[in-house]
Enzyme design. Structure first.
Site, PDB file in Angstrom:
ATOM      1  N   ASP A  14      -7.041 -11.157   6.211  1.00  9.68           N
ATOM      2  CA  ASP A  14      -8.106 -12.332   6.291  1.00  9.68           C
ATOM      3  C   ASP A  14      -7.694 -13.319   5.160  1.00  9.68           C
ATOM      4  O   ASP A  14      -7.592 -14.970   5.213  1.00  9.68           O
ATOM      5  CB  ASP A  14      -9.234 -11.928   6.301  1.00  9.68           C
ATOM      6  CG  ASP A  14      -9.480 -11.809   7.334  1.00  9.68           C
ATOM      7  OD1 ASP A  14      -9.671 -12.292   8.535  1.00  9.68           O
ATOM      8  OD2 ASP A  14     -10.590 -11.075   7.232  1.00  9.68           O
TER       9      ASP A  14
ATOM     10  N   HIS B 111       3.820  -6.340   8.627  1.00  8.42           N
ATOM     11  CA  HIS B 111       3.378  -8.041   8.989  1.00  8.42           C
ATOM     12  C   HIS B 111       3.215  -8.239  10.659  1.00  8.42           C
ATOM     13  O   HIS B 111       5.025  -8.234  10.356  1.00  8.42           O
ATOM     14  CB  HIS B 111       3.016  -8.295   7.849  1.00  8.42           C
ATOM     15  CG  HIS B 111       2.736  -8.793   6.593  1.00  8.42           C
ATOM     16  ND1 HIS B 111       1.878  -8.934   5.956  1.00  8.42           N
ATOM     17  CD2 HIS B 111       3.091  -7.650   5.752  1.00  8.42           C
ATOM     18  CE1 HIS B 111       1.205  -8.876   5.202  1.00  8.42           C
ATOM     19  NE2 HIS B 111       1.690  -7.698   4.710  1.00  8.42           N
TER      20      HIS B 111
END
Length: 123
Positions: free
Chosen positions: A35, A104
């Site tokens: 986020d 990631h």
């Protein structure tokens, strides 16, 4: 590879704060949306529950965990509709502490990325 408390694993991302809601969790890893500092429309992070000191010192003992987190990354990328458009998986290892953090996963939007940053960083 030594097991540690999951709160220590989350610390690099949350600085001791409560983490966001996980989008996936099992006995080997947690996954959450990136986020803060989102680098692509789809960007999530796969973090193992066991600490791997550094990827460069991984052994055969770590093979199952590393394979597992890669498959979790792939499965969630497919669930998020990235199968046809493609996605990138990047290893996050803290260059200061030399510790493996996690993976990631980005949708195909890397031309907008500003991460990783630092001298000599290239994508």
């Amino acid at each position: 590879m030594a097991a540690i408390d999951i709160e220590q694993t989350k610390n690099p991302y949350f600085g001791g704060k409560s983490p966001p809601q996980y989008i996936f969790e099992d006995e080997q890893c947690i996954v959450f949306e990136a986020d803060e500092d989102r680098q692509a429309p789809v960007h999530f992070i796969v973090v193992p529950k066991k600490v791997l000191p550094r990827l460069s010192v991984a052994t055969e003992e770590d093979e199952r965990l590393l394979g597992h987190i890669l498959l979790v990354a792939k499965n969630l990328a497919v669930e998020k509709g990235l199968l046809n458009s493609g996605y990138h998986v990047m290893v996050d290892e803290n260059y200061r502490t030399k510790k493996f953090i996690g993976l990631h996963v980005f949708g195909r939007a890397l031309h907008h990325m500003v991460w990783p940053v630092g001298p000599g960083s290239r994508l």
